[in-house]
Design a protein around this motif. Structure first.
Motif, PDB file in Angstrom:
ATOM      1  N   MET A   1       0.843  -1.177   0.000  1.00  0.00           N
ATOM      2  CA  MET A   1       0.000   0.000   0.000  1.00  0.00           C
ATOM      3  C   MET A   1       0.891   1.244   0.000  1.00  0.00           C
ATOM      4  N   ALA A   2       0.520   2.249  -0.786  1.00  0.00           N
ATOM      5  CA  ALA A   2       1.312   3.472  -0.903  1.00  0.00           C
ATOM      6  C   ALA A   2       1.108   4.365   0.321  1.00  0.00           C
ATOM      7  N   VAL A   3       2.130   5.128   0.620  1.00  0.00           N
ATOM      8  CA  VAL A   3       2.097   6.041   1.756  1.00  0.00           C
ATOM      9  C   VAL A   3       1.575   7.398   1.289  1.00  0.00           C
ATOM     10  N   ALA A   4       0.673   7.973   2.071  1.00  0.00           N
ATOM     11  CA  ALA A   4       0.122   9.284   1.733  1.00  0.00           C
ATOM     12  C   ALA A   4       1.130  10.377   2.059  1.00  0.00           C
ATOM     13  N   ASN A   5       1.246  11.347   1.183  1.00  0.00           N
ATOM     14  CA  ASN A   5       2.107  12.500   1.383  1.00  0.00           C
ATOM     15  C   ASN A   5       1.233  13.735   1.564  1.00  0.00           C
ATOM     16  N   SER A   6       1.656  14.637   2.423  1.00  0.00           N
ATOM     17  CA  SER A   6       0.941  15.888   2.625  1.00  0.00           C
ATOM     18  C   SER A   6       1.847  17.034   2.213  1.00  0.00           C
ATOM     19  N   TYR A   7       1.267  18.027   1.559  1.00  0.00           N
ATOM     20  CA  TYR A   7       2.027  19.209   1.186  1.00  0.00           C
ATOM     21  C   TYR A   7       1.105  20.416   1.147  1.00  0.00           C
ATOM     22  N   PHE A   8       1.714  21.595   1.277  1.00  0.00           N
ATOM     23  CA  PHE A   8       0.996  22.856   1.349  1.00  0.00           C
ATOM     24  C   PHE A   8       0.976  23.531  -0.010  1.00  0.00           C
ATOM     25  N   VAL A   9      -0.201  24.059  -0.369  1.00  0.00           N
ATOM     26  CA  VAL A   9      -0.356  24.858  -1.580  1.00  0.00           C
ATOM     27  C   VAL A   9      -0.888  26.221  -1.156  1.00  0.00           C
ATOM     28  N   PRO A  10      -0.162  27.321  -1.455  1.00  0.00           N
ATOM     29  CA  PRO A  10      -0.678  28.648  -1.107  1.00  0.00           C
ATOM     30  C   PRO A  10      -2.036  28.880  -1.758  1.00  0.00           C
ATOM     31  N   GLY A  11      -2.939  29.513  -1.026  1.00  0.00           N
ATOM     32  CA  GLY A  11      -4.310  29.656  -1.487  1.00  0.00           C
ATOM     33  C   GLY A  11      -4.604  30.876  -2.326  1.00  0.00           C
ATOM     34  N   TYR A  12      -3.603  31.738  -2.552  1.00  0.00           N
ATOM     35  CA  TYR A  12      -3.860  32.960  -3.304  1.00  0.00           C
ATOM     36  C   TYR A  12      -4.374  32.634  -4.706  1.00  0.00           C
ATOM     37  N   GLY A  13      -5.582  33.099  -5.014  1.00  0.00           N
ATOM     38  CA  GLY A  13      -6.164  32.898  -6.335  1.00  0.00           C
ATOM     39  C   GLY A  13      -6.882  31.574  -6.510  1.00  0.00           C
ATOM     40  N   ILE A  14      -6.957  30.760  -5.455  1.00  0.00           N
ATOM     41  CA  ILE A  14      -7.616  29.461  -5.554  1.00  0.00           C
ATOM     42  C   ILE A  14      -8.833  29.452  -4.642  1.00  0.00           C
ATOM     43  N   SER A  15      -9.980  29.192  -5.225  1.00  0.00           N
ATOM     44  CA  SER A  15     -11.226  29.119  -4.466  1.00  0.00           C
ATOM     45  C   SER A  15     -11.316  27.774  -3.750  1.00  0.00           C
ATOM     46  N   ARG A  16     -11.765  27.828  -2.512  1.00  0.00           N
ATOM     47  CA  ARG A  16     -11.911  26.593  -1.733  1.00  0.00           C
ATOM     48  C   ARG A  16     -12.874  25.618  -2.414  1.00  0.00           C
ATOM     49  N   ALA A  17     -13.977  26.136  -2.927  1.00  0.00           N
ATOM     50  CA  ALA A  17     -14.972  25.270  -3.585  1.00  0.00           C
ATOM     51  C   ALA A  17     -14.371  24.572  -4.798  1.00  0.00           C
ATOM     52  N   VAL A  18     -13.566  25.286  -5.551  1.00  0.00           N
ATOM     53  CA  VAL A  18     -12.975  24.714  -6.768  1.00  0.00           C
ATOM     54  C   VAL A  18     -11.954  23.640  -6.428  1.00  0.00           C
ATOM     55  N   ILE A  19     -11.048  23.925  -5.508  1.00  0.00           N
ATOM     56  CA  ILE A  19     -10.003  22.937  -5.204  1.00  0.00           C
ATOM     57  C   ILE A  19     -10.610  21.682  -4.575  1.00  0.00           C
ATOM     58  N   GLN A  20     -11.651  21.860  -3.754  1.00  0.00           N
ATOM     59  CA  GLN A  20     -12.281  20.684  -3.159  1.00  0.00           C
ATOM     60  C   GLN A  20     -12.990  19.831  -4.203  1.00  0.00           C
ATOM     61  N   ASN A  21     -13.538  20.456  -5.228  1.00  0.00           N
ATOM     62  CA  ASN A  21     -14.216  19.695  -6.277  1.00  0.00           C
ATOM     63  C   ASN A  21     -13.257  19.050  -7.261  1.00  0.00           C
ATOM     64  N   GLU A  22     -12.115  19.666  -7.490  1.00  0.00           N
ATOM     65  CA  GLU A  22     -11.221  19.181  -8.552  1.00  0.00           C
ATOM     66  C   GLU A  22      -9.998  18.407  -8.070  1.00  0.00           C
ATOM     67  N   ILE A  23      -9.748  18.358  -6.766  1.00  0.00           N
ATOM     68  CA  ILE A  23      -8.520  17.729  -6.280  1.00  0.00           C
ATOM     69  C   ILE A  23      -8.434  16.251  -6.651  1.00  0.00           C
ATOM     70  N   ARG A  24      -9.532  15.550  -6.628  1.00  0.00           N
ATOM     71  CA  ARG A  24      -9.507  14.117  -6.947  1.00  0.00           C
ATOM     72  C   ARG A  24      -9.209  13.874  -8.427  1.00  0.00           C
ATOM     73  N   TYR A  25      -9.605  14.822  -9.262  1.00  0.00           N
ATOM     74  CA  TYR A  25      -9.298  14.732 -10.689  1.00  0.00           C
ATOM     75  C   TYR A  25      -7.789  14.856 -10.909  1.00  0.00           C
ATOM     76  N   HIS A  26      -7.156  15.754 -10.176  1.00  0.00           N
ATOM     77  CA  HIS A  26      -5.727  16.008 -10.370  1.00  0.00           C
ATOM     78  C   HIS A  26      -4.830  15.020  -9.619  1.00  0.00           C
ATOM     79  N   CYS A  27      -5.228  14.630  -8.402  1.00  0.00           N
ATOM     80  CA  CYS A  27      -4.327  13.849  -7.545  1.00  0.00           C
ATOM     81  C   CYS A  27      -4.809  12.438  -7.233  1.00  0.00           C
ATOM     82  N   GLY A  28      -5.936  12.043  -7.743  1.00  0.00           N
ATOM     83  CA  GLY A  28      -6.422  10.698  -7.494  1.00  0.00           C
ATOM     84  C   GLY A  28      -7.627  10.676  -6.568  1.00  0.00           C
ATOM     85  N   PRO A  29      -8.344   9.545  -6.551  1.00  0.00           N
ATOM     86  CA  PRO A  29      -9.610   9.454  -5.815  1.00  0.00           C
ATOM     87  C   PRO A  29      -9.475   9.518  -4.298  1.00  0.00           C
TER      88      PRO A  29
END
Length: 97
Positions: A1-29
């Motif tokens: 099983m793969a190990v989960a990694n955590s990292y910080f992304v600055p929020g300037y210019g990124i809407s919370r609603a958008v990143i929450q809806n699209e994160i699984r598309y970009h980084c996996g389910p």
């Protein structure tokens, strides 16, 4: 099983609603995103077993966020609702004992 990694992304210019809806598309389910503050900067903590976001993906999130915010602004302007109107809350005022 793969190990989960955590990292910080600055929020300037990124809407919370958008990143929450699209994160699984970009980084996996299994990707999770939550608001986070790192060294005084507001942004998002992303936890995923998939690959981290690339600069192009972050730019895509910013573009989607701008479109989302513009759409939300148009919707708010079309309605006659004043978004920042005061709302009374029936609170008791505490007096010194």
């Amino acid at each position: 099983m793969a190990v989960a990694n955590s990292y910080f992304v600055p929020g300037y210019g990124i809407s919370r609603a958008v990143i929450q809806n699209e994160i699984r598309y970009h980084c996996g389910p299994d990707a999770i995103v939550r608001p986070y503050t790192f060294q005084g900067r507001d942004g998002f903590l992303i936890t995923t077993v998939g690959p981290p976001l690339t600069k192009a993906q972050i730019d895509d999130l910013k573009m989607s966020s701008r479109e989302y915010e513009e759409k939300q602004s148009r919707i708010a302007n079309e309605s006659s609702v004043f978004v920042n109107a005061p709302i009374s809350i029936n609170q008791r005022i505490r007096r010194g004992q």
